[in-house]
Design an enzyme around this catalytic site. Structure first.
Site, PDB file in Angstrom:
ATOM      1  N   PHE A 173       0.847  -1.195   0.000  1.00 21.99           N
ATOM      2  CA  PHE A 173       0.000   0.000   0.000  1.00 21.99           C
ATOM      3  C   PHE A 173       0.877   1.238   0.000  1.00 21.99           C
ATOM      4  O   PHE A 173       2.037   1.216   0.419  1.00 21.99           O
ATOM      5  CB  PHE A 173      -0.954   0.004   1.204  1.00 21.99           C
ATOM      6  CG  PHE A 173      -0.271   0.032   2.545  1.00 21.99           C
ATOM      7  CD1 PHE A 173      -0.009   1.228   3.193  1.00 21.99           C
ATOM      8  CD2 PHE A 173       0.102  -1.153   3.170  1.00 21.99           C
ATOM      9  CE1 PHE A 173       0.617   1.255   4.437  1.00 21.99           C
ATOM     10  CE2 PHE A 173       0.728  -1.139   4.420  1.00 21.99           C
ATOM     11  CZ  PHE A 173       0.979   0.065   5.045  1.00 21.99           C
ATOM     12  N   CYS A 174       0.301   2.335  -0.499  1.00 21.39           N
ATOM     13  CA  CYS A 174       0.984   3.629  -0.555  1.00 21.39           C
ATOM     14  C   CYS A 174      -0.085   4.710  -0.538  1.00 21.39           C
ATOM     15  O   CYS A 174      -1.265   4.423  -0.341  1.00 21.39           O
ATOM     16  CB  CYS A 174       1.884   3.723  -1.780  1.00 21.39           C
ATOM     17  SG  CYS A 174       1.019   3.495  -3.346  1.00 21.39           S
ATOM     18  N   THR A 175       0.296   5.951  -0.754  1.00 15.87           N
ATOM     19  CA  THR A 175      -0.632   7.064  -0.578  1.00 15.87           C
ATOM     20  C   THR A 175      -1.830   6.988  -1.525  1.00 15.87           C
ATOM     21  O   THR A 175      -2.980   6.998  -1.095  1.00 15.87           O
ATOM     22  CB  THR A 175       0.089   8.408  -0.777  1.00 15.87           C
ATOM     23  OG1 THR A 175       1.232   8.450   0.057  1.00 15.87           O
ATOM     24  CG2 THR A 175      -0.833   9.570  -0.445  1.00 15.87           C
TER      25      THR A 175
END
Length: 299
Positions: A173-175
């Protein structure tokens, strides 16, 4: 009310330079500010302005072959979060040192509503592929923090840690999702079959998942004047140190090493007195601009 649109799309752009000028003229003419990156692998940006003006810029991008399905994550702010518009040409729209090629397979998408089940699965390892200073102010409970200073460090981290994660499903996951596209593509290219990532990134999760059901802890760093957001995409109260560009919690401003625009607990030992005097002069110029009702480009 200002509309903020964050967007990206991987698609071959044969001539990014030809798109740069028309796009910049359109955005400037409509009062849109922010940042747009153009590269042979696609487009990445966050822009802000009146709703109709922002949509006009997005519609122009959608005229390009491969960008027809471009979507954006939209939020709102009471004030313009950017000081100017930047439209830049890059080798990659997010730098990992490995451009994404057409046809590169990425991980399977998991919708925000199903993400909690992924995190609770004992056979799954969740990896936060953001930078260390982003992870420091918030992440999902139990997620692995690679401790990378830049996204380009991730391939080396993966090479060093792949063996200990063998046999696990990998969830990334990331922004907003863009770094997950590349990191999952890297793993797929190296033969990791069971890899997934959060559709729409943390921002989509915070927008859609009720706080009472959320496994997110802290704030999510964003690359504009809001600095961080929480559930419902409301500002989470962090500020930016304009010396080292790192996010700070409200309590950090009560410490003796905090001086606005000059130093904080993260960088107090990094700069010498000559640097700090230069930063103080910049703050004086910023304050003068504020007093005149304007905005200094350094602030």
């Amino acid at each position: 009310m200002i509309t903020i649109a964050a967007f990206y799309r991987f698609a071959p752009l044969p001539d990014p330079a030809a798109l740069r000028g028309p796009l910049a003229r359109l955005a400037c003419g409509r009062g849109v500010k922010g940042s747009i990156l153009l590269a042979p692998e696609g487009v990445n940006g966050t822009i802000a302005g009146e709703a109709a003006a922002v949509e006009a810029v997005l519609d122009r991008l959608r005229e390009e072959p491969g960008l027809e399905a471009l979507s954006a994550k939209v939020s709102h702010a009471d004030a313009m979060p950017f000081g100017k518009l930047k439209v830049r040409l890059k080798r990659e729209i997010v730098t990992m040192g490995r451009p994404l090629a057409p046809g590169d397979a990425v991980g399977d998408y998991v919708d925000p509503a199903d993400w909690n089940d992924v995190l609770r699965d004992p056979d799954t390892v969740a990896i936060d592929v953001r930078n260390d200073y982003e992870v420091a102010i918030g992440s999902f409970a139990g997620a692995v923090d690679p401790g990378t200073a830049a996204f380009g460090d991730f391939p080396d981290w993966w090479a060093e840690n792949r063996a200990r994660l063998a046999g696990k499903r990998i969830a990334m996951f990331c922004t907003g999702g863009i770094r997950c596209e590349k990191s999952t593509a890297l793993l797929r290219a190296e033969g990791v079959a069971d890899v997934v990532h959060l559709r729409g990134g943390i921002l989509k999760y915070l927008e859609e998942v009720p706080e009472t059901e959320s496994l997110w802890r802290g704030g999510c760093f964003v690359f504009d004047d809001r600095v961080s957001v929480g559930h419902g995409l409301t500002p989470a109260g962090h500020v930016l140190c304009h010396a080292c560009r790192r996010p700070l919690a409200p309590a950090d401003r009560e410490r003796p090493d905090w001086e606005e625009g000059v130093s904080c607990r993260r960088c107090i030992g990094t700069y010498d007195e000559a640097d700090r005097e230069r930063f103080r002069e910049r703050m004086r110029q910023i304050e003068l601009a504020r007093a005149r009702g304007g905005r200094h480009l350094g602030g």
